[in-house]
Design a protein around this motif. Structure first.
Motif, short mmCIF file in Angstrom:
data_model
loop_
_atom_site.label_atom_id
_atom_site.label_comp_id
_atom_site.label_asym_id
_atom_site.label_seq_id
_atom_site.Cartn_x
_atom_site.Cartn_y
_atom_site.Cartn_z
N GLU A 192 25.22 13.18 73.54
CA GLU A 192 23.87 13.67 72.77
C GLU A 192 24.16 13.70 71.16
O GLU A 192 22.90 13.63 70.63
N VAL A 193 25.15 13.83 70.74
CA VAL A 193 25.63 14.04 69.22
C VAL A 193 25.73 12.63 68.64
O VAL A 193 25.91 12.38 67.38
N MET A 194 26.06 11.40 69.44
CA MET A 194 26.30 10.40 68.98
C MET A 194 25.48 9.79 68.26
O MET A 194 25.66 9.16 66.89
N PRO A 195 24.07 9.80 68.50
CA PRO A 195 22.95 9.54 67.61
C PRO A 195 23.01 10.15 66.28
O PRO A 195 22.73 9.60 65.20
N LEU A 196 23.40 11.25 66.33
CA LEU A 196 23.37 12.20 65.24
C LEU A 196 24.24 11.82 64.07
O LEU A 196 24.03 11.82 62.96
N ARG A 197 25.31 11.45 64.68
CA ARG A 197 26.58 10.79 63.62
C ARG A 197 26.02 9.63 63.08
O ARG A 197 26.58 9.17 61.95
N ALA A 198 25.32 8.83 63.83
CA ALA A 198 24.81 7.43 63.67
C ALA A 198 23.90 7.26 62.08
O ALA A 198 23.62 6.20 61.66
N THR A 199 23.41 8.73 61.97
CA THR A 199 22.52 8.86 60.64
C THR A 199 23.24 8.96 59.37
O THR A 199 22.44 9.19 58.36
N LEU A 200 24.56 8.83 59.51
CA LEU A 200 25.35 9.16 58.25
C LEU A 200 25.09 8.20 57.18
O LEU A 200 25.00 8.53 56.08
N PRO A 201 24.95 6.86 57.53
CA PRO A 201 24.79 5.73 56.56
C PRO A 201 23.31 6.02 55.95
O PRO A 201 23.10 5.93 54.70
N ALA A 202 22.26 6.54 56.63
CA ALA A 202 20.88 6.62 56.02
C ALA A 202 21.06 7.90 55.24
O ALA A 202 20.42 7.88 54.00
N TYR A 203 21.79 8.88 55.55
CA TYR A 203 21.90 10.06 54.71
C TYR A 203 22.75 9.68 53.42
O TYR A 203 22.13 10.31 52.18
N ARG A 204 23.73 8.85 53.33
CA ARG A 204 24.45 8.44 52.19
C ARG A 204 23.35 7.65 51.22
O ARG A 204 23.38 7.89 50.26
N ALA A 205 22.67 6.89 51.84
CA ALA A 205 21.64 6.28 51.11
C ALA A 205 20.44 7.24 50.39
O ALA A 205 20.32 7.13 49.21
N ALA A 206 20.26 8.13 51.13
CA ALA A 206 19.07 9.15 50.51
C ALA A 206 20.04 10.16 49.59
O ALA A 206 19.28 10.45 48.55
N ASN A 207 20.97 10.00 49.66
CA ASN A 207 21.99 10.97 48.86
C ASN A 207 22.05 10.44 47.74
O ASN A 207 21.98 11.16 46.41
N ARG A 208 22.51 9.13 47.33
CA ARG A 208 22.49 8.40 46.43
C ARG A 208 21.12 8.48 45.31
O ARG A 208 21.09 8.25 44.29
#
Length: 331
Positions: A192-208
């Protein structure tokens, strides 16, 4: 004793008080029985309350640990790491709003400007504040999407636990057929949480993107009249730089986050003793921190002591040093 000595006769009491008896019981006996009986009842009630609390609370820390484990397994902990970043940005926006209010009061106070003129003078500040507030929108949108996802996982687990209880109740009633019809779907938290961790690259981009926008805005902060307002703007710049420096910590926490890491038993106790939130029946997470309850009780006790001590000590001094004998007897 010799034959010439006479036996001593006990001296009579100086005061003989007639005592009214009702059914063989004096008023003094009734008073003693009343207060003595109340003391016994109080001890029994306190003992029963203590036994009840220990019995009902025996499984509390185990349940609290399970809540913390589900909070991690379902991914709520992961989302909260990002949510805190959004909440910190909201706090900075509120700080800007406070500066804006003070600037408006400085312009209008003393009749320097009308309200319309003051708002017009603060238009550049409002433009800056709006851009600063909107900069975090991509992070907020991500938090909203992830919140829907992880709450669905938690709901699935809660429904499964409720069905387990329902099945057990049916079995206790001897209804094995009804218990067999209760379907329990296990939750695969890892999947269930595997797709959650897959959002990390998108988060990095939004963070930058957020970091670049805020760094740009820091170089465009409006100039405000008055040393006090400028000091507050300097404080805002420093707080924003600290906020930007925290981005790397958030990313590192997200990278190392492990949903399958077990919650130690001591964590259930420490969260209860040092927790600053007491939220129950929450769709997100139940928090049981005793700090707000202790702080509230402590403040109420201080108010009670502030009222009781002066009156109590004053009354004691009056009775002991000032009151007449008649007043003392009456009191």
């Amino acid at each position: 004793m010799t034959e010439t000595e006479t036996p001593a006769v006990a001296a009579p009491f100086a005061v003989k008080k007639r005592r009214l008896r009702l059914l063989g019981v004096t008023l003094d006996d009734a008073i003693k029985a009343f207060f003595g009986g109340n003391a016994v009842v109080s001890v029994i009630v306190l003992a029963l309350i203590t036994i009840f609390l220990f019995r009902e609370g025996a499984g509390f820390f185990g349940q609290n640990r399970l809540n913390l484990q589900v909070y991690r397994l379902a991914g709520l902990e992961y989302v909260d790491l990002i949510r805190r970043q959004s909440d910190d940005h909201t706090a900075l926006t509120r700080y800007l709003s406070d500066i804006r209010l003070r600037a408006l009061q400085a312009h209008v106070g003393g009749g320097k400007l009308t309200l319309e003129e003051a708002n017009a003078a603060l238009a550049p500040f409002d433009e800056f504040s709006g851009q600063f507030s909107d900069a975090v929108d991509p992070i907020r949108s991500m938090v909203s999407d992830l919140t829907d996802r992880v709450t669905a996982v938690k709901t699935k687990f809660v429904v499964g636990e409720d069905r387990k209880v329902e099945r057990q109740q049916l079995l206790d009633e001897g209804n094995a057929g009804g218990a067999a019809k209760v379907e329990i779907v296990p939750v695969d938290f890892a999947a269930e949480v595997m797709p959650l961790r897959a959002t990390l690259p998108a988060y990095r981009a939004a963070n930058r993107e957020l970091a670049a926008k805020l760094a740009e805005l820091l170089g465009q902060t409006p100039v405000l009249a008055g040393p006090e307002l400028e000091a507050r703007m300097d404080r805002f710049r420093a707080l924003t730089r600290d906020y930007l420096a925290s981005f790397a910590v958030v990313e590192r926490n997200l990278e190392t986050w492990d949903p399958l890491q077990p919650v130690p038993a001591w964590r259930a106790l420490s969260a209860f003793v040092f927790g600053r939130e007491w939220l129950t029946a929450s769709f997100w997470q139940d928090w049981y921190g005793i700090v707000p309850l202790f702080a509230g009780s402590f403040m109420v006790s201080l108010v009670a002591l502030a009222l009781a001590v002066p009156f109590g000590v004053g009354a004691a001094i009056y009775v002991n040093q000032v009151a007449s004998p008649a007043e003392k007897r009456f009191i």
